[in-house]
Design a protein around this motif. Structure first.
Motif, mmCIF file in Angstrom:
data_model
loop_
_atom_site.group_PDB
_atom_site.id
_atom_site.type_symbol
_atom_site.label_atom_id
_atom_site.label_comp_id
_atom_site.label_asym_id
_atom_site.label_seq_id
_atom_site.Cartn_x
_atom_site.Cartn_y
_atom_site.Cartn_z
ATOM 1 N N TRP A 124 0.834 -1.213 0.000
ATOM 2 C CA TRP A 124 0.000 0.000 0.000
ATOM 3 C C TRP A 124 0.867 1.261 0.000
ATOM 4 C CZ3 TRP A 124 -4.490 2.327 -0.661
ATOM 5 C CH2 TRP A 124 -4.726 3.550 -0.048
ATOM 6 N N PHE A 125 1.900 1.253 0.830
ATOM 7 C CA PHE A 125 2.754 2.429 0.913
ATOM 8 C C PHE A 125 3.623 2.599 -0.328
ATOM 9 C CE2 PHE A 125 1.790 1.843 5.453
ATOM 10 C CZ PHE A 125 1.279 3.102 5.696
ATOM 11 N N ALA A 126 3.940 1.516 -0.995
ATOM 12 C CA ALA A 126 4.769 1.592 -2.197
ATOM 13 C C ALA A 126 3.923 1.630 -3.470
ATOM 14 C CB ALA A 126 5.717 0.397 -2.244
ATOM 15 N N TRP A 127 2.613 1.541 -3.357
ATOM 16 C CA TRP A 127 1.736 1.406 -4.511
ATOM 17 C C TRP A 127 1.935 2.477 -5.584
ATOM 18 C CZ3 TRP A 127 -0.700 -2.486 -6.506
ATOM 19 C CH2 TRP A 127 -1.642 -2.273 -7.503
ATOM 20 N N PRO A 128 2.045 3.771 -5.245
ATOM 21 C CA PRO A 128 2.206 4.766 -6.320
ATOM 22 C C PRO A 128 3.436 4.507 -7.193
ATOM 23 C CG PRO A 128 1.667 5.861 -4.258
ATOM 24 C CD PRO A 128 1.923 4.418 -3.934
ATOM 25 N N LYS A 129 4.503 3.955 -6.614
ATOM 26 C CA LYS A 129 5.718 3.682 -7.391
ATOM 27 C C LYS A 129 5.651 2.336 -8.093
ATOM 28 C CE LYS A 129 7.847 4.580 -3.579
ATOM 29 N NZ LYS A 129 8.795 4.542 -2.503
ATOM 30 N N ILE A 130 4.957 1.371 -7.512
ATOM 31 C CA ILE A 130 4.972 -0.018 -7.977
ATOM 32 C C ILE A 130 3.813 -0.341 -8.912
ATOM 33 C CG2 ILE A 130 4.907 -2.427 -7.167
ATOM 34 C CD1 ILE A 130 7.420 -0.960 -6.401
ATOM 35 N N ALA A 131 2.705 0.372 -8.818
ATOM 36 C CA ALA A 131 1.461 0.003 -9.507
ATOM 37 C C ALA A 131 1.649 -0.251 -10.997
ATOM 38 C CB ALA A 131 0.410 1.075 -9.284
ATOM 39 N N ASP A 132 2.437 0.569 -11.661
ATOM 40 C CA ASP A 132 2.598 0.425 -13.109
ATOM 41 C C ASP A 132 3.729 -0.520 -13.482
ATOM 42 O OD1 ASP A 132 0.527 2.195 -13.478
ATOM 43 O OD2 ASP A 132 1.850 3.945 -13.532
ATOM 44 N N GLN A 133 4.455 -1.019 -12.501
ATOM 45 C CA GLN A 133 5.590 -1.888 -12.807
ATOM 46 C C GLN A 133 5.235 -3.340 -12.542
ATOM 47 O OE1 GLN A 133 8.818 -0.260 -10.579
ATOM 48 N NE2 GLN A 133 8.656 1.726 -11.574
ATOM 49 N N ALA A 134 5.571 -3.856 -11.371
ATOM 50 C CA ALA A 134 5.355 -5.270 -11.085
ATOM 51 C C ALA A 134 4.876 -5.466 -9.648
ATOM 52 C CB ALA A 134 6.638 -6.045 -11.331
ATOM 53 N N PRO A 135 3.609 -5.129 -9.355
ATOM 54 C CA PRO A 135 3.147 -5.271 -7.980
ATOM 55 C C PRO A 135 3.139 -6.726 -7.506
ATOM 56 C CG PRO A 135 1.314 -4.712 -9.418
ATOM 57 C CD PRO A 135 2.567 -4.594 -10.227
ATOM 58 N N GLU A 136 2.904 -7.658 -8.423
ATOM 59 C CA GLU A 136 2.887 -9.084 -8.052
ATOM 60 C C GLU A 136 4.259 -9.524 -7.560
ATOM 61 O OE1 GLU A 136 1.174 -12.823 -7.568
ATOM 62 O OE2 GLU A 136 0.140 -11.047 -8.302
ATOM 63 N N ALA A 137 5.300 -9.178 -8.289
ATOM 64 C CA ALA A 137 6.662 -9.554 -7.897
ATOM 65 C C ALA A 137 7.055 -8.861 -6.598
ATOM 66 C CB ALA A 137 7.645 -9.206 -9.004
ATOM 67 N N TYR A 138 6.671 -7.608 -6.458
ATOM 68 C CA TYR A 138 7.009 -6.844 -5.255
ATOM 69 C C TYR A 138 6.374 -7.482 -4.018
ATOM 70 C CZ TYR A 138 7.338 -2.989 -1.940
ATOM 71 O OH TYR A 138 7.594 -2.225 -0.834
ATOM 72 N N VAL A 139 5.071 -7.753 -4.088
ATOM 73 C CA VAL A 139 4.387 -8.292 -2.914
ATOM 74 C C VAL A 139 4.865 -9.716 -2.627
ATOM 75 C CG1 VAL A 139 2.295 -9.276 -3.985
ATOM 76 C CG2 VAL A 139 2.165 -8.289 -1.705
ATOM 77 N N ARG A 140 5.221 -10.482 -3.649
ATOM 78 C CA ARG A 140 5.740 -11.835 -3.428
ATOM 79 C C ARG A 140 7.095 -11.765 -2.722
ATOM 80 N NH1 ARG A 140 6.413 -13.490 -8.317
ATOM 81 N NH2 ARG A 140 4.273 -14.049 -8.702
ATOM 82 N N THR A 141 7.960 -10.835 -3.145
ATOM 83 C CA THR A 141 9.261 -10.669 -2.505
ATOM 84 C C THR A 141 9.091 -10.255 -1.047
ATOM 85 O OG1 THR A 141 10.273 -10.077 -4.601
ATOM 86 C CG2 THR A 141 11.450 -9.421 -2.607
ATOM 87 N N VAL A 142 8.192 -9.322 -0.799
ATOM 88 C CA VAL A 142 7.922 -8.893 0.575
ATOM 89 C C VAL A 142 7.408 -10.072 1.395
ATOM 90 C CG1 VAL A 142 6.419 -7.447 2.006
ATOM 91 C CG2 VAL A 142 7.527 -6.476 -0.003
ATOM 92 N N LEU A 143 6.522 -10.868 0.807
ATOM 93 C CA LEU A 143 5.958 -12.021 1.497
ATOM 94 C C LEU A 143 7.041 -13.031 1.868
ATOM 95 C CD1 LEU A 143 3.137 -13.033 2.317
ATOM 96 C CD2 LEU A 143 3.042 -14.225 0.139
ATOM 97 N N VAL A 144 7.942 -13.297 0.949
ATOM 98 C CA VAL A 144 9.032 -14.247 1.214
ATOM 99 C C VAL A 144 9.937 -13.730 2.323
ATOM 100 C CG1 VAL A 144 11.144 -15.212 0.218
ATOM 101 C CG2 VAL A 144 9.005 -15.325 -1.054
#
Length: 168
Positions: free
Chosen positions: A47-67
């Motif tokens: 949520w906090f990174a959404w403005p920067k990540i939304a147009d790129q790769a939110p799936e990869a970002y959230v998966r990395t955070v999850l791991v």
């Protein structure tokens, strides 16, 4: 500002919730409560990174955070549970289908792997990510990620084959 941030986030979170929860359950060895906590924490960070990540790769970002959250959680010795004198009432026995039994058996076997092996196996074979992305999520070279996945699969085969051997 909040409306700009929320554009697309709610849809992404709703669409990916069940997949992220299932991945988190596999990463935590089947512990649904810890998995839900991990997904919620990962989505807060997204949520906090959404403005920067939304147009790129939110799936990869959230998966990395999850791991990373799962790895940090696995190193913790205590998650806030407290023993009680008497267990709460549970529902009576239910007819469990073979798919649920098999899933539980696999989750139990995954729980016996080391955290890095578990992450590598889940990302490589459940999420079907290429080895380079698995290595990036683990923060290690591709060869090391490949080794974690290979050893994890070998260990899973051993655990699962031991579980079905008849007693003589």
């Amino acid at each position: 500002m909040e409306q700009v941030r929320a554009d697309g986030f709610d849809e992404f979170a709703a669409a990916r919730w069940s997949t992220l929860l299932h991945v988190a359950r596999l990463l935590t060895g089947g512990d649904r409560q810890r998995a839900e906590d991990l997904v919620q924490e990962a989505l807060v960070k997204l949520w906090f990174a959404w403005p920067k990540i939304a147009d790129q790769a939110p799936e990869a970002y959230v998966r990395t955070v999850l791991v990373r959250l799962a790895a940090r959680s696995a190193r913790r010795r205590w998650w806030g549970e407290r023993p009680v004198e008497q267990l709460p009432d549970r529902a009576g026995p239910v007819d469990v289908s073979s798919a649920v039994a098999e899933r539980s058996r696999l989750e139990g076997a995954l729980a016996q792997l080391s955290p890095k092996q578990r992450v590598a196996v889940v990302l490589r074979y459940y999420e079907d990510l290429p080895e380079a992305q698995v290595a990036q999520a683990l923060g290690c070279p591709v060869g090391t990620a490949r080794s974690h996945a290979s050893r994890g699969v070998a260990r899973l085969r051993q655990i699962l084959s031991d579980a079905v051997r008849p007693v003589t």
